[in-house]
Design an enzyme around this catalytic site. Structure first.
Site, PDB file in Angstrom:
ATOM      1  CB  THR A 138       0.257   5.843   6.672  1.00  0.00           C
ATOM      2  OG1 THR A 138       1.452   6.089   7.328  1.00  0.00           O
ATOM      3  CG2 THR A 138       0.173   7.022   5.557  1.00  0.00           C
TER       4      THR A 138
ATOM      5  CE  LYS B 194      13.626  -5.354 -11.080  1.00  0.00           C
ATOM      6  NZ  LYS B 194      14.322  -4.381 -10.993  1.00  0.00           N
TER       7      LYS B 194
ATOM      8  CD1 TRP C 189      10.106  -5.698 -11.377  1.00  0.00           C
ATOM      9  CD2 TRP C 189       8.619  -4.329 -11.761  1.00  0.00           C
ATOM     10  NE1 TRP C 189      10.539  -4.692 -10.686  1.00  0.00           N
ATOM     11  CE2 TRP C 189       9.634  -3.769 -11.111  1.00  0.00           C
ATOM     12  CE3 TRP C 189       7.823  -3.339 -12.455  1.00  0.00           C
ATOM     13  CZ2 TRP C 189       9.909  -2.275 -10.793  1.00  0.00           C
ATOM     14  CZ3 TRP C 189       7.611  -2.125 -12.244  1.00  0.00           C
ATOM     15  CH2 TRP C 189       8.749  -1.517 -11.514  1.00  0.00           C
TER      16      TRP C 189
END
Ligand code: ADP
Length: 547
Positions: free
Chosen positions: A186, A438, A443
């Site tokens: 990754t 947030k 959100w």
């Protein structure tokens, strides 16, 4: 009751044998910029794969040994893609945009034995090589200087010399389909990179899925252009899908900027292409100032890796007449997991409600959403949760890592992506958990804000990040790249947003803080680097304009 079917393993070797036997005349073209393109066909390519496999054997590569590539998307990279797994070894694609320390961490962690590189990348490899404890041999393609690699106790061999010394005949392996075919790390946007190990079976099934009509529909008549790097998540499986289908491949080598891409597409006329949104956005900007750019050979642009702005999908259709199909996936998912083709029967005028989403699962992949307590979240297109996936080409762990338990739950991979799913299965991502804003306990979707802002005609790029706020803990900062010659202001953008605010965006989300930059920093795989932007903001390097 047992079936009567033969238990023939699903392997990369069988894909290579298939393409050489049945589609030997289809082409592999490597673009050369000012130099002529290099063209071969799958018949001779399989012979070169045989020579490469013999050369790797001679260099001491045995079953399961890792053979790394540090290469652009070109013929040599395709040869390694096919030959290394087909001989029973493990292909390890190294990301050539990583720092020297990340490269050496990854090559040492994977215990690479051989590296295949290109002479144009010698300056990148030279400082890394002395720290690579397991590498014994480096093959160098291309005619450039290699002396900077010498003196490290590692044998340096010219790729073409190595192949020329060998026979094209190689007894391709019949490995266990569950054994490793390739490893990819990754990109390490959070912590150290983690190794995802693909099996022969997962590669085979993933390629087959990519070829299906609900996914990318790759078939023999196609000419496929993977702009997405072959060092990243197997270029979305496009090279193996093309081998499986017997489609032509057009490989861009190092020519990834808009001008050479436009020339490559006009000259070699690919029918399908894949890249992250930033590449297509650059091409769209280029096309707006170069009226002669013609991409009409392309019938499908696959786009993903980051949210695809609606304005990009519309811009491509309007300017080039080319449809963009959004796909969702990650290194851990091979990567294709969802593709956003509108459902049957939807009129073209109204299909954008689907195409701007991340997509529906490809058969084989299951998706679910969970809340913070791990409880299921309904598929009502409103309730938001973390996306979890499972399937035969989804990883169940990371290579040689113990502390990965929080990434998996009951056999499902926790993706770290947040969104909602409609009753008919369409995923809409609103954020990544690490990028979530947030504000006052609620959100705010950075993806939806970016999508809207990029619809402004004078905005070339926009990335929205969280910045600290005294009262709301966090608030949104919109970082904008204006189009060439524009001097649009924060006030004008704020006012425009208010007047064009989509119904699904609450007005209190609209950014009240803006910053203008020349370019949004990119990650090693070409996505907006929000971590770098947050760091720039924390260091006071962004001039924030409130409105
Ligand atoms: P990295 O994690 O470094 O970005 P990956 O290429 O594996 O490396 O990224 C996978 C992530 O990319 C996904 O978890 C998701 O956040 C993002 N992504 C992929 N496709 C899309 C898409 N179509 N829309 C939004 N985000 C996407």
């Amino acid at each position: 009751m047992k079936s009567t079917m033969q238990d023939v393993p699903l392997t990369v070797s069988s894909i290579l044998r298939h393409v050489a036997t049945n589609h030997a005349g289809r082409q592999v073209i490597t673009y050369g910029g000012a130099e002529p393109a290099r063209t071969t066909t799958y018949g001779p390519l399989e012979e070169r794969c045989g020579q490469l496999a013999n050369a790797l054997r001679r260099a001491g590569v045995g079953d399961d040994d890792r053979v790394a590539t540090l290469l652009w998307n070109n013929q040599e990279h395709l040869e390694a893609y096919a030959a290394v797994p087909a001989m029973g070894a493990v292909l390890h694609t190294l990301n050539l945009r990583l720092s020297a320390s990340q490269l050496s961490f990854i090559a040492n962690h994977a215990e690479d034995r051989v590296i295949i590189t290109d002479s144009s990348l010698v300056p990148l490899l030279a400082p890394v090589l002395p720290g690579l404890s397991t590498v014994r041999v480096v093959f160098v393609a291309g005619g450039g200087e290699v002396s900077a690699l010498e003196g490290n106790g590692v044998e340096i061999i010219r790729y073409e010399d190595a192949l020329a010394a060998e026979s094209p005949a190689f007894p391709w392996a019949e490995p266990d389909e569950r054994s490793a075919a390739a490893i990819c790390y990754t990109s390490g946007t959070t912590g150290d990179p983690k190794g995802v190990v693909y099996s022969h079976r997962s590669m085979f099934l993933h390629s087959m899925a990519a070829c299906t009509g609900n996914a990318l529909a790759v078939e023999e008549g196609d000419r496929v252009l993977p702009v997405v790097p072959m060092f990243h998540a197997s270029a979305w499986g496009l090279p193996y899908a093309a081998l499986m289908a017997g489609a032509d491949l057009l490989l861009p080598d190092r020519f990834l900027q808009a001008a050479p891409l436009a020339d490559m597409i006009q000259t070699h006329r690919p029918t399908k292409a894949g890249a992250v949104p930033t590449i297509w956005n650059d091409l769209l900007q280029f096309g707006s100032s170069h009226p002669d750019v013609d991409l009409s050979s392309i019938s499908l642009v696959a786009c993903g890796g980051a949210a695809v702005p609606q304005s990009l999908i519309e811009g491509f259709a309007d300017r080039f007449g080319v449809p963009i199909i959004q796909a969702w996936g990650m290194t851990e998912t091979s990567p294709l997991a969802a593709v956003s083709r509108p459902p049957a029967g939807v009129a073209p005028e109204s299909d954008m409600t689907y195409r701007k989403r991340q997509g529906r699962a490809i058969c084989g992949v299951e998706m679910r959403l969970t809340d913070e307590a791990g409880m299921p979240v309904p598929r009502d297109d409103r309730s938001v949760g973390e996306l979890e996936v499972r399937g035969p080409w989804i990883t169940g762990g990371y290579y040689n890592m113990d502390e990965d338990s929080d990434k998996f739950r009951d056999g499902w991979l926790r993706t770290g992506d947040v969104g909602h799913i409609s009753p008919d299965g369409y995923l809409t991502l609103t954020d990544r958990t690490k990028d979530v804003i947030k504000s006052g306990g609620e959100w705010v979707s950075s993806v939806e804000l970016e999508n809207t802002i990029m619809g402004h005609p004078q905005v070339a790029e926009a990335a929205v990040i969280a910045i600290p706020h005294e009262r709301w803990q966090e608030t949104a900062l919109a970082v904008v790249v204006r189009t060439h010659g524009s001097d649009v202001t924060a006030d004008q953008l704020g006012q425009w947003f208010l007047e064009n605010c989509p119904a699904e965006i609450p007005r209190w989300w609209i950014p009240k803080n803006w910053a203008f930059v020349d370019q949004v920093p990119r990650t090693s795989v070409g996505k907006f680097d929000k971590r770098a932007l947050r760091a720039q903001h924390a260091d006071g390097d962004l001039v924030v304009v409130p409105n």
